[in-house]
Scaffold this motif. Sequence first.
Motif, short mmCIF file in Angstrom:
data_model
loop_
_atom_site.label_atom_id
_atom_site.label_comp_id
_atom_site.label_asym_id
_atom_site.label_seq_id
_atom_site.Cartn_x
_atom_site.Cartn_y
_atom_site.Cartn_z
N LYS A 1 0.84 -1.20 0.00
CA LYS A 1 0.00 0.00 0.00
C LYS A 1 0.87 1.24 0.00
CE LYS A 1 -3.74 -2.37 2.25
NZ LYS A 1 -4.74 -2.36 3.30
N LYS A 2 0.46 2.24 -0.77
CA LYS A 2 1.23 3.48 -0.86
C LYS A 2 0.63 4.52 0.07
CE LYS A 2 3.08 6.94 -3.89
NZ LYS A 2 3.06 7.56 -5.18
N VAL A 3 1.31 4.76 1.17
CA VAL A 3 0.82 5.76 2.12
C VAL A 3 1.15 7.16 1.62
CG1 VAL A 3 0.91 4.22 4.11
CG2 VAL A 3 2.90 5.61 3.56
N SER A 4 0.28 8.11 1.98
CA SER A 4 0.47 9.48 1.54
C SER A 4 0.72 10.43 2.71
CB SER A 4 -0.76 9.97 0.78
OG SER A 4 -0.99 9.18 -0.34
N TYR A 5 -0.02 10.21 3.80
CA TYR A 5 0.06 11.11 4.95
C TYR A 5 0.21 10.32 6.24
CZ TYR A 5 -1.50 14.89 1.95
OH TYR A 5 -1.58 15.83 0.95
N THR A 6 0.76 10.99 7.22
CA THR A 6 0.85 10.46 8.58
C THR A 6 0.05 11.37 9.48
OG1 THR A 6 3.04 9.53 8.14
CG2 THR A 6 2.41 9.82 10.45
N LEU A 7 -0.81 10.78 10.30
CA LEU A 7 -1.63 11.53 11.24
C LEU A 7 -1.05 11.40 12.64
CD1 LEU A 7 -5.17 10.33 10.13
CD2 LEU A 7 -3.81 12.20 9.19
N ALA A 8 -0.92 12.50 13.35
CA ALA A 8 -0.52 12.49 14.76
C ALA A 8 -1.80 12.58 15.57
CB ALA A 8 0.41 13.64 15.08
N ILE A 9 -2.02 11.60 16.43
CA ILE A 9 -3.27 11.48 17.18
C ILE A 9 -3.05 11.98 18.61
CG2 ILE A 9 -5.07 9.88 17.90
CD1 ILE A 9 -4.61 10.09 14.80
N PRO A 10 -3.98 12.79 19.12
CA PRO A 10 -3.82 13.34 20.47
C PRO A 10 -3.83 12.28 21.57
CG PRO A 10 -5.65 14.40 19.32
CD PRO A 10 -5.19 13.27 18.48
N LYS A 11 -3.17 12.60 22.66
CA LYS A 11 -3.20 11.74 23.84
C LYS A 11 -4.64 11.60 24.31
CE LYS A 11 1.33 13.24 25.44
NZ LYS A 11 2.05 13.98 26.47
N LYS A 12 -4.92 10.53 24.98
CA LYS A 12 -6.26 10.23 25.56
C LYS A 12 -7.30 9.84 24.50
CE LYS A 12 -5.07 11.65 29.77
NZ LYS A 12 -4.36 10.73 30.59
N ASP A 13 -6.92 9.84 23.22
CA ASP A 13 -7.88 9.45 22.18
C ASP A 13 -8.16 7.96 22.28
OD1 ASP A 13 -9.23 10.10 19.45
OD2 ASP A 13 -8.08 8.25 19.14
N THR A 14 -9.43 7.58 22.16
CA THR A 14 -9.83 6.18 22.29
C THR A 14 -10.46 5.62 21.03
OG1 THR A 14 -11.96 6.83 23.22
CG2 THR A 14 -10.18 6.38 24.79
N HIS A 15 -10.38 6.34 19.92
CA HIS A 15 -10.97 5.86 18.67
C HIS A 15 -10.18 4.69 18.10
CE1 HIS A 15 -12.66 9.91 18.95
NE2 HIS A 15 -13.69 9.37 18.31
N LYS A 16 -10.85 3.89 17.29
CA LYS A 16 -10.23 2.76 16.59
C LYS A 16 -9.50 3.30 15.35
CE LYS A 16 -11.41 -1.30 13.94
NZ LYS A 16 -12.10 -1.26 12.68
N TRP A 17 -8.23 2.97 15.19
CA TRP A 17 -7.44 3.49 14.07
C TRP A 17 -6.95 2.41 13.12
CZ3 TRP A 17 -7.77 8.39 13.02
CH2 TRP A 17 -8.12 9.27 14.05
N VAL A 18 -7.39 1.17 13.29
CA VAL A 18 -6.99 0.08 12.41
C VAL A 18 -8.08 -0.11 11.36
CG1 VAL A 18 -6.41 -2.37 12.30
CG2 VAL A 18 -5.70 -1.02 14.27
N ASN A 19 -7.69 -0.08 10.09
CA ASN A 19 -8.64 -0.23 8.97
C ASN A 19 -9.82 0.72 9.09
OD1 ASN A 19 -7.14 -2.31 7.73
ND2 ASN A 19 -8.02 -3.78 9.15
N THR A 20 -9.53 1.97 9.32
CA THR A 20 -10.55 2.99 9.53
C THR A 20 -10.51 4.02 8.40
OG1 THR A 20 -10.36 2.72 11.91
CG2 THR A 20 -11.33 4.77 11.14
N LYS A 21 -11.66 4.43 7.95
CA LYS A 21 -11.73 5.49 6.95
C LYS A 21 -11.76 6.83 7.67
CE LYS A 21 -14.15 2.72 3.54
NZ LYS A 21 -14.23 1.51 4.35
N VAL A 22 -10.99 7.78 7.14
CA VAL A 22 -10.96 9.14 7.69
C VAL A 22 -11.11 10.13 6.54
CG1 VAL A 22 -9.54 8.53 9.69
CG2 VAL A 22 -8.42 9.22 7.59
N LYS A 23 -11.59 11.31 6.86
CA LYS A 23 -11.78 12.33 5.83
C LYS A 23 -11.04 13.60 6.24
CE LYS A 23 -16.15 10.70 4.13
NZ LYS A 23 -17.51 11.02 3.72
N PHE A 24 -10.26 14.12 5.30
CA PHE A 24 -9.63 15.43 5.43
C PHE A 24 -9.22 15.89 4.05
CE2 PHE A 24 -6.33 12.27 6.19
CZ PHE A 24 -5.27 12.69 5.42
#
Length: 81
Positions: A25-48
């Motif tokens: 897979k060709k990655v394009s961006y890296t996201l820095a996630i805030p401390k205390k975040d509890t969201h699921k980040w594996v195989n997740t769709k995000v929009k920006f």
Amino acid sequence: MEIQNVLVSPSTTQDVIDQLSLTGKKVSYTLAIPKKDTHKWVNTKVKFYGETWQTVGYPIEGIEELIPLDWNKKVMVERYG
């Protein structure tokens, strides 16, 4: 759901090469996630930037108490669709 205080940066050349070699897979961006975040980040769709992206792999997480800034996880994304 909107998540505040996420940093978005272009992935490094080495990250792109590594992920392409490991996952195909060709990655394009890296996201820095805030401390205390509890969201699921594996195989997740995000929009920006008006686009939809898919997370690649597992988040890399540092020890929260040892990191002085607001972020302790990073996750890479590839363009979705």
